[in-house]
Write an enzyme that holds these catalytic residues in place. Structure first.
Site, PDB file in Angstrom:
ATOM      1  CD  GLU A   4      -2.881   1.149   2.229  1.00  0.00           C
ATOM      2  OE1 GLU A   4      -3.229   0.331   2.946  1.00  0.00           O
ATOM      3  OE2 GLU A   4      -3.067   2.330   3.290  1.00  0.00           O
ATOM      4  CE  LYS A  32      -6.228  -1.286   5.928  1.00  0.00           C
ATOM      5  NZ  LYS A  32      -5.138  -0.141   4.655  1.00  0.00           N
ATOM      6  CG  ASP A  71       1.143 -16.402  11.446  1.00  0.00           C
ATOM      7  OD1 ASP A  71       0.193 -15.215  10.666  1.00  0.00           O
ATOM      8  OD2 ASP A  71       0.942 -17.829  11.333  1.00  0.00           O
ATOM      9  CG  HIS A 103      -4.052   7.862   0.371  1.00  0.00           C
ATOM     10  ND1 HIS A 103      -5.400   6.843   1.098  1.00  0.00           N
ATOM     11  CD2 HIS A 103      -3.091   7.828   1.206  1.00  0.00           C
ATOM     12  CE1 HIS A 103      -4.821   6.093   1.889  1.00  0.00           C
ATOM     13  NE2 HIS A 103      -3.438   6.741   2.015  1.00  0.00           N
TER      14      HIS A 103
HETATM   15  C1  MEV Z   1      -5.965   3.160   5.349  1.00  0.00           C
HETATM   16  O1  MEV Z   1      -5.225   2.172   5.199  1.00  0.00           O
HETATM   17  C2  MEV Z   1      -6.007   3.728   6.772  1.00  0.00           C
HETATM   18  C3  MEV Z   1      -6.485   4.705   7.049  1.00  0.00           C
HETATM   19  O2  MEV Z   1      -8.158   4.366   6.254  1.00  0.00           O
HETATM   20  C4  MEV Z   1      -6.572   4.429   8.519  1.00  0.00           C
HETATM   21  C5  MEV Z   1      -7.140   5.772   9.295  1.00  0.00           C
HETATM   22  O3  MEV Z   1      -8.312   6.008   8.966  1.00  0.00           O
HETATM   23  O4  MEV Z   1      -7.119   5.449  10.591  1.00  0.00           O
HETATM   24  C6  MEV Z   1      -6.276   6.076   6.493  1.00  0.00           C
END
Ligand code: MEV
Length: 425
Positions: free
Chosen positions: A85, A265, A281, A378
């Site tokens: 990513e 995430k 892992d 991004h």
């Molecule tokens: C993207 O991979 C992760 C984010 O969505 C985490 C977040 O929103 O805190 C940018």
């Protein structure tokens, strides 16, 4: 046409690819070239990778990067990261630099024990079972002596074996709940071998062993990482407002599971990248971290933030069962290199490094989300990726980056701008 096959694992790599291409790709030879271009010309290395799993037909590249300038407990680190990513490594590097001038990261391992369970069914008298367990307990330890011998030398082994009555959750269900210390190894094979030996020793006619397996839920293999600084050191424009919104963002993740999952995430972007780079892992880590996030019965943030007496504090607590010996750690040349880069850390040190990588990612995400928004960064990466796909020259690339400085990046818009640029030449 039949798309199933028998005896597939016995075919060699070329025969497997032939089957694949004729069954799914209409004998298109180009497919073979796609797979072959990722083979390594170094046969020893290719054989090594082929043997990691079954039915290997090629290698799947994921970028391997480094994020410098991390200061953890006063020591400098350059952290290896394996991730596909965009923006994750850039964010890690930026945040590392930011905190390196504000005291760096402090990290501390809170506990290191792991759990394995022998799950069994028993329909008889509970008191009799308890009596049998008490009688057998010493033999259970003895049954694992040959397996635990080396581990005990390294400071690990079996810490406790308990009989747990789980019949309130499921009729006739009991467990042997076993606590382990596995020193610098993740210990999955060690734990599972011990459990199988214990189960074998424990079984009898009226005890039906269902399964013996480690648990990836390791709330007692826990690490904490933290950053702190005076609020006014936080953000150039309006530090107070920034700190306030940052804390609100964490509170929202604690209040709202939909947000908490995305919040966590982002943390796992950093965690998994280091876990993968060091040959650990990441599925086990993911499962354990999310279960920990839900330990109160509600899924919440793995990080927390506070302001007290003008000091902003931001921290993470995360269970991480990691190893720096065994498994893939020495087998995969890049995992070995990653651990060398980290100066061959103990499992505890690696827990600290990985927790810091997670905290850093979350800081980067929340900082972007509560200020400029996430899309700015991004889209910059997205733009360069599209430009690359179009095969633009360096001059064209620079022109397009400038052109999109104040415009919305979409795939179509970039293609149009590029086509126009080429036409106008
Ligand atoms: C993207 O991979 C992760 C984010 O969505 C985490 C977040 O929103 O805190 C940018």
């Amino acid at each position: 046409m039949l798309k199933t096959v028998s005896g597939f694992s016995k075919l060699n790599k070329f025969e497997k690819i032939d089957w694949l291409v004729s069954t799914f790709f209409n004998e298109d030879e180009k497919i073979k070239r796609v797979l072959e271009q990722y083979w390594n010309s170094n046969k020893v290395l290719q054989d090594l990778h082929d043997d990691f799993i079954e039915n290997t037909i090629s290698n799947f590249y994921i970028p391997f990067a480094i994020a410098p300038n991390f200061v953890i407990n006063g020591k400098d680190y350059t952290i290896p990261m394996t991730i596909e990513e965009s923006s994750v490594v850039a964010a890690a590097s930026l945040v590392a630099k930011f905190w390196s001038t504000r005291g760096g990261f402090k990290a501390e391992v809170l506990s290191t024990t792991k759990i394995g369970q022998v799950h069994f069914m028993y329909e008889g008298d509970k008191k009799e079972l308890q009596k049998y367990f008490n009688l057998k307990k010493e033999d259970l330890f003895k049954a694992t002596e040959s397996i635990t011998k080396n581990m005990r030398k390294r400071g690990g082994g079996i810490l406790a074996v308990e009989l747990r009555d789980k019949t309130a959750a499921l009729a006739n269900y009991y467990q042997l709940h076993v606590t382990f210390e596995t020193a610098n190894s993740m210990g999955a094979n060690f734990i599972n071998s011990c459990l199988e030996a214990i189960a074998n020793e424990f079984k009898k006619d009226d005890i039906q062993i269902v399964m013996s397996i480690l648990s990836n839920y390791v709330p007692e293999c826990l690490v904490r990482a933290e950053v702190s600084c005076r609020v006014e050191e936080l953000y150039a424009e309006n530090a107070e407002l920034f700190a306030q919104k940052f804390i609100q963002a964490v509170q929202i993740a604690n209040a709202e599971p939909h947000r908490a999952v995305t919040h966590n995430k982002g943390i796992m972007n950093g965690v998994d990248a280091v876990v993968l780079a060091t040959g650990n892992d990441f599925r086990a880590i993911e499962a354990g971290a999310h279960a920990y996030a839900a330990r109160s019965g509600k899924y919440k943030s793995l990080t927390n933030a506070s302001i007290e007496n003008g000091i902003f504090k931001f921290w993470i607590e995360i269970p991480l069962a990691l190893g720096t010996v065994g498994g893939l750690t020495a087998l995969h040349p890049l995992s070995k290199l990653s651990l060398q880069l980290l100066e061959n850390p103990s499992a505890k040190e690696l827990m600290e490094i990985v927790a810091v990588a997670g905290l850093a990612q979350n800081f980067a995400a929340l900082r972007a989300l509560t200020t400029t928004g996430i899309q700015k960064g991004h889209m910059k990466m997205h733009l360069t990726n599209i430009i690359k796909q179009l095969g633009a020259s360096e001059d064209e690339k620079q022109f397009l980056i400038k052109y999109f400085e104040n415009k919305t990046v979409t795939h179509n818009a970039v293609v149009e701008a590029y086509n126009k640029l080429v036409q106008d030449k």
